[in-house]
Design an enzyme around this catalytic site. Structure first.
Site, PDB file in Angstrom:
ATOM      1  N   ARG A  51       0.800  -1.088   0.194  1.00 17.16           N
ATOM      2  CA  ARG A  51       0.018  -0.123   0.209  1.00 17.16           C
ATOM      3  C   ARG A  51       1.192   0.839  -0.018  1.00 17.16           C
ATOM      4  NH1 ARG A  51      -3.628  -0.642   5.271  1.00 17.16           N
ATOM      5  NH2 ARG A  51      -1.390   0.597   5.972  1.00 17.16           N
ATOM      6  N   TYR A 104     -14.073  22.053 -11.287  1.00 19.92           N
ATOM      7  CA  TYR A 104     -14.987  21.071 -11.256  1.00 19.92           C
ATOM      8  C   TYR A 104     -15.734  20.688 -10.385  1.00 19.92           C
ATOM      9  CZ  TYR A 104     -14.570  15.418 -12.249  1.00 19.92           C
ATOM     10  OH  TYR A 104     -14.540  14.424 -12.288  1.00 19.92           O
ATOM     11  N   ASP A 176      -6.262  22.194  -9.126  1.00 17.50           N
ATOM     12  CA  ASP A 176      -6.536  21.407 -10.055  1.00 17.50           C
ATOM     13  C   ASP A 176      -6.133  21.530 -11.284  1.00 17.50           C
ATOM     14  OD1 ASP A 176      -7.791  19.597 -11.913  1.00 17.50           O
ATOM     15  OD2 ASP A 176      -9.291  19.611 -11.043  1.00 17.50           O
ATOM     16  N   LYS A 201      -6.666  11.551 -17.666  1.00 15.99           N
ATOM     17  CA  LYS A 201      -7.369  12.612 -18.722  1.00 15.99           C
ATOM     18  C   LYS A 201      -5.874  12.486 -19.448  1.00 15.99           C
ATOM     19  CE  LYS A 201     -10.909  13.152 -16.414  1.00 15.99           C
ATOM     20  NZ  LYS A 201     -11.199  14.976 -15.988  1.00 15.99           N
TER      21      LYS A 201
HETATM   22  C1  PLP Z   1     -11.633  14.432 -14.269  1.00 19.73           C
HETATM   23  C2  PLP Z   1     -11.669  15.035 -13.887  1.00 19.73           C
HETATM   24  C3  PLP Z   1     -11.523  15.503 -12.528  1.00 19.73           C
HETATM   25  C4  PLP Z   1     -11.926  13.986 -11.832  1.00 19.73           C
HETATM   26  O1  PLP Z   1     -11.430  12.749 -12.148  1.00 19.73           O
HETATM   27  P1  PLP Z   1     -11.451  11.617 -11.987  1.00 19.73           P
HETATM   28  O2  PLP Z   1      -9.752  10.831 -12.487  1.00 19.73           O
HETATM   29  O3  PLP Z   1     -12.531  11.396 -13.220  1.00 19.73           O
HETATM   30  O4  PLP Z   1     -11.388  11.572 -11.121  1.00 19.73           O
HETATM   31  C5  PLP Z   1     -10.895  16.253 -11.135  1.00 19.73           C
HETATM   32  N1  PLP Z   1     -10.884  17.578 -12.133  1.00 19.73           N
HETATM   33  C6  PLP Z   1     -10.348  17.994 -13.072  1.00 19.73           C
HETATM   34  C7  PLP Z   1     -10.650  18.716 -14.124  1.00 19.73           C
HETATM   35  C8  PLP Z   1     -11.470  17.270 -14.328  1.00 19.73           C
HETATM   36  O5  PLP Z   1     -11.866  17.474 -15.540  1.00 19.73           O
END
Ligand code: PLP
Length: 383
Positions: A51, A104, A176, A201
């Site tokens: 972990r 988000y 973010d 992403k």
């Molecule tokens: C998609 C996204 C997230 C979350 O990512 P996941 O892997 O789907 O949990 C966070 N912030 C932004 C700006 C996003 O587009």
């Protein structure tokens, strides 16, 4: 070393793995210690338990740390968990935190429910506020959370101005950085303390895994590691491997995403029924000057506002696209299109204009094929 080279050369460890180009996937919960002495003093292995890390996770942590010029990195099983752990590493009961109104939506939901239940008050601020953020600071403000450009609407925040105010008040700052994706925005060069990225992403880049990464500067990384460890939020080794594989082509893919997205955005700007193209890489777009000043490049994700249309017109367009599919998420090789609702608590009239908003993720297909697909779609919708 430039990012294209870093993304190829960091986190491989081939000398320790019989010359294998890629880091093997270590599947393990248990690490064995041959002798009591090894168990006591970690002489036989730097690892303790699955972990808390394996050579596979260390490789990705090192690569992301190098790309973002951070002091360290932790890996989480999704982008959302990267964001929530980043916030939890700072926010304590009784605190007030400032959150960009353009975050988000699931980040907002976390702030409005779990954080609130913990006794943390999240106050939303106009992402365009800049140095005037100072007017919102209270004695118990502990964090300014940013997302730049913002989800759906792509406002670019004046990060250096926000960070300067935060430093005067001894407040932490976080971003973010999913749109910037470790390559196009360098959070620590602009004064931030913590960066959370949905590796789901562009880093994974192939729509086949969920993953998050958090990086931080030297003063903040131990707090991030501590909460990450306590919550037991670790990611699966195969998903980490997919992120390492994606990373090798990340700068190269991003260049292509950007070029195609810019060409399509410029084409869209010339259409009479397109009211706005929300993409800071466009020279006349809102936020272009800040983007140009602070970013190394653009992602292939932007939104457009169309003249109003009915749900039937929208379905006629979106149901029969040849290359654009409908789906949440973005950053993969395939183009996506989704209608988006914009919910703002500050200055709602900026976007509450009755137009139809669509978010486009420009994939790696040929630009002319994508333009033809959009052109046919607009015709089906009766534009
Ligand atoms: C998609 C996204 C997230 C979350 O990512 P996941 O892997 O789907 O949990 C966070 N912030 C932004 C700006 C996003 O587009």
């Amino acid at each position: 070393m430039k990012d294209e080279t870093k993304s190829i050369s960091v986190g491989r460890g081939d000398s320790q793995h019989y010359g294998s180009v890629n880091m093997p996937v270590y599947h393990t919960s248990t690490i064995l210690f041959p002798r009591l002495q090894d168990l006591r003093n970690r002489a036989s292995t730097p690892y303790r338990y699955g972990r808390s890390g394996t050579p596979t996770s260390t490789a990705l942590e090192e690569a992301i740390t190098a790309l973002e010029n951070a002091a360290g990195c932790v890996i989480t099983p999704s982008g959302l968990s990267a964001v929530t752990i980043a916030i939890l590493s700072v926010a304590k009961s009784g605190d007030h935190i400032l959150v960009a109104d353009s975050v988000y939506t699931p980040t907002r939901r976390f702030c409005d429910t779990t954080l609130r239940q913990m006794g943390v008050e999240a106050q939303y601020y106009d992402p365009l506020i800049g140095a005037d953020i100072a007017t919102h600071i209270r004695p118990n403000t502990s964090l300014i959370f940013t997302e730049s450009p913002g989800s759906h609407t792509f406002e670019v925040q004046d990060i250096p101005a926000l960070c300067a105010v935060a430093k005067q008040h001894n407040i932490k700052t976080a971003i973010d950085n999913t749109w910037g994706s470790c390559i196009n925005f360098k959070p620590f060069a602009h004064g931030l303390d913590i960066s959370a990225t949905a590796a789901t992403k562009y880093i994974v880049g192939h729509s086949d895994a969920l993953l998050g990464v958090i990086t931080a500067n030297a003063e903040t990384i131990e707090a991030v590691r501590d909460i990450h460890r306590q919550l037991g939020i670790c990611a699966a080794p195969d998903d980490i491997y997919l992120a390492l594989r994606g990373l090798r082509t990340l700068p190269t893919r991003l260049e292509k995403h950007e070029t195609t997205a810019l060409a399509i955005a410029q084409w869209l700007q010339g259409l009479s029924f397109v009211r706005r193209v929300l993409f800071p890489a466009l020279p006349d777009a809102q936020g272009h000057d800040l983007w140009k000043r602070d970013f190394e490049g653009a992602a292939g994700l932007f939104s457009i506002e169309l003249d109003p249309c009915t749900e039937a017109q929208l379905a006629a367009m979106l149901d029969d696209m040849a290359h654009f599919s409908m789906g949440y998420s973005w950053g993969g090789y395939e183009s996506l299109i989704v209608p988006c609702a914009i919910n703002r608590s500050i200055n709602p009239d900026r976007f509450d204009t009755g137009g139809q908003y669509l978010r486009l993720n420009i994939g790696l297909e040929n630009k002319d094929d994508l333009i033809a697909d959009l052109q046919d779609g607009f015709a089906r919708a009766g534009y």
